[in-house]
Motif scaffolding. Structure first.
Motif, PDB file in Angstrom:
ATOM      1  N   GLU A  26     -12.656  14.909  -6.001  1.00 35.61           N
ATOM      2  CA  GLU A  26     -11.800  15.888  -5.111  1.00 35.61           C
ATOM      3  C   GLU A  26     -10.939  15.141  -4.242  1.00 35.61           C
ATOM      4  N   ARG A  27     -11.607  14.052  -3.616  1.00 34.30           N
ATOM      5  CA  ARG A  27     -10.857  13.152  -2.472  1.00 34.30           C
ATOM      6  C   ARG A  27      -9.693  12.392  -3.400  1.00 34.30           C
ATOM      7  N   ASN A  28      -9.986  12.074  -4.582  1.00 38.64           N
ATOM      8  CA  ASN A  28      -9.041  11.266  -5.342  1.00 38.64           C
ATOM      9  C   ASN A  28      -8.213  11.829  -6.520  1.00 38.64           C
ATOM     10  N   ARG A  29      -7.886  13.172  -5.941  1.00 38.86           N
ATOM     11  CA  ARG A  29      -7.198  13.999  -6.957  1.00 38.86           C
ATOM     12  C   ARG A  29      -6.214  13.358  -7.623  1.00 38.86           C
ATOM     13  N   GLN A  82       0.802  -1.140   0.164  1.00 43.25           N
ATOM     14  CA  GLN A  82       0.040  -0.129  -0.062  1.00 43.25           C
ATOM     15  C   GLN A  82       0.874   1.268  -0.254  1.00 43.25           C
ATOM     16  N   ALA A  83       2.052   1.414   0.685  1.00 43.71           N
ATOM     17  CA  ALA A  83       2.875   2.448   0.875  1.00 43.71           C
ATOM     18  C   ALA A  83       3.507   2.607  -0.473  1.00 43.71           C
ATOM     19  N   ILE A  84       3.879   1.483  -1.372  1.00 47.12           N
ATOM     20  CA  ILE A  84       4.435   1.713  -2.507  1.00 47.12           C
ATOM     21  C   ILE A  84       3.283   2.339  -3.546  1.00 47.12           C
ATOM     22  N   ILE A  85       1.936   1.665  -3.696  1.00 43.44           N
ATOM     23  CA  ILE A  85       0.817   2.299  -4.274  1.00 43.44           C
ATOM     24  C   ILE A  85       0.695   3.835  -4.051  1.00 43.44           C
ATOM     25  N   GLU A  86       0.587   4.211  -2.897  1.00 42.54           N
ATOM     26  CA  GLU A  86       0.436   5.605  -2.294  1.00 42.54           C
ATOM     27  C   GLU A  86       1.418   6.419  -3.059  1.00 42.54           C
ATOM     28  N   THR A  87       2.519   6.058  -2.539  1.00 38.01           N
ATOM     29  CA  THR A  87       3.905   6.912  -3.094  1.00 38.01           C
ATOM     30  C   THR A  87       3.946   7.032  -4.647  1.00 38.01           C
ATOM     31  N   ALA A  88       3.669   5.913  -5.162  1.00 32.18           N
ATOM     32  CA  ALA A  88       3.744   6.134  -6.730  1.00 32.18           C
ATOM     33  C   ALA A  88       2.312   6.660  -7.214  1.00 32.18           C
ATOM     34  N   GLU A  89       1.401   6.807  -6.598  1.00 29.04           N
ATOM     35  CA  GLU A  89       0.047   7.617  -6.998  1.00 29.04           C
ATOM     36  C   GLU A  89       0.734   9.146  -6.792  1.00 29.04           C
ATOM     37  N   ARG A  90       1.188   9.471  -5.758  1.00 32.02           N
ATOM     38  CA  ARG A  90       1.690  10.987  -5.495  1.00 32.02           C
ATOM     39  C   ARG A  90       2.505  11.364  -6.432  1.00 32.02           C
ATOM     40  N   LEU A  91       3.768  10.579  -6.784  1.00 35.10           N
ATOM     41  CA  LEU A  91       4.661  10.730  -7.739  1.00 35.10           C
ATOM     42  C   LEU A  91       4.480  10.911  -8.983  1.00 35.10           C
ATOM     43  N   PHE A  92       3.550   9.877  -9.612  1.00 27.18           N
ATOM     44  CA  PHE A  92       3.370   9.960 -10.872  1.00 27.18           C
ATOM     45  C   PHE A  92       2.068  11.078 -11.112  1.00 27.18           C
ATOM     46  N   ALA A  93       1.423  11.647 -10.154  1.00 26.84           N
ATOM     47  CA  ALA A  93       0.356  12.864 -10.310  1.00 26.84           C
ATOM     48  C   ALA A  93       1.510  13.958 -10.212  1.00 26.84           C
ATOM     49  N   ASP A  94       2.208  14.167  -9.380  1.00 19.07           N
ATOM     50  CA  ASP A  94       3.175  15.331  -9.484  1.00 19.07           C
ATOM     51  C   ASP A  94       4.180  15.635 -10.438  1.00 19.07           C
TER      52      ASP A  94
END
Length: 194
Positions: free
Chosen positions: A98-101, A14-26
């Motif tokens: 908005e929650r899943n920006r 889950q940490a990998i998914i959440e980190t990748a999501e943030r980095l891919f978005a940014d």
């Protein structure tokens, strides 16, 4: 035979998914390395590939492992009237988007270049439109035929999605869409002339 997982395995995944999501978005998918994802998630680099065979599989997990529109939008089936249900659908959908920006940005950006993301986006749109149509059809004052209800549902899903992409403020979504809500309410509750 059941498989047991080592403690913390799902937490690290889950940490990998959440980190990748943030980095891919940014930074974008192509500009984000799996080494950076692992580093920022605080896991060894090899663990990314233990959980995901490829970087694309990680991207797909981000898009797939979210509550489905159906699960979220069914909570909008509050109230008996079309008007109440329309307002609830707009509000719930805007809040969820908005929650899943980050996931929304990723889908919007990556669907252009990756057919598997475009296909998932189309599935999510279809599911959201189907669920909204079901919610609206359940209102006691609906007289419109199923095709008109479906068209109204597709208009709502498209409009709210584009609005949140552009403005990103769920707290005023129902107010911004009041004219559309009134127009759709009339379209769904007034019998067509014969």
């Amino acid at each position: 035979m059941t498989t047991t997982h080592a403690p913390g395995r799902n937490t690290k995944r889950q940490a990998i998914i959440e980190t990748a999501e943030r980095l891919f978005a940014d930074y974008g998918y192509d500009a984000t390395s799996t080494a950076r994802i692992a580093h920022e998630a605080g896991v060894p680099s090899g663990l990314v590939f233990y959980h995901f065979a490829t970087k694309t599989d990680l991207l797909l997990a981000i898009v797939r492992e979210r509550p489905t529109p159906g699960e979220v939008l069914l909570t909008a089936a509050r109230g008996r009237s079309v008007h109440r249900r329309l307002r609830a659908v707009v509000t719930v959908m805007a809040e969820e988007l908005e929650r899943n920006r980050s996931a929304r940005i990723i889908v919007f950006r990556e669907a252009q270049a990756r057919p598997e993301i475009a296909a998932r986006a189309a599935e999510l749109f279809a599911e959201a439109a189907t669920t909204v149509a079901e919610v609206l059809s359940g209102a006691e004052d609906v007289v419109a035929d199923p095709a008109r209800v479906r068209t109204a549902a597709e208009l709502i899903v498209s409009s709210v999605f584009l609005d949140i992409i552009a403005l990103g403020r769920s707290d005023t979504a129902a107010k911004r869409h009041e004219d559309m809500i009134e127009m759709l309410e009339e379209s769904l509750t007034v019998p067509p002339p014969h």
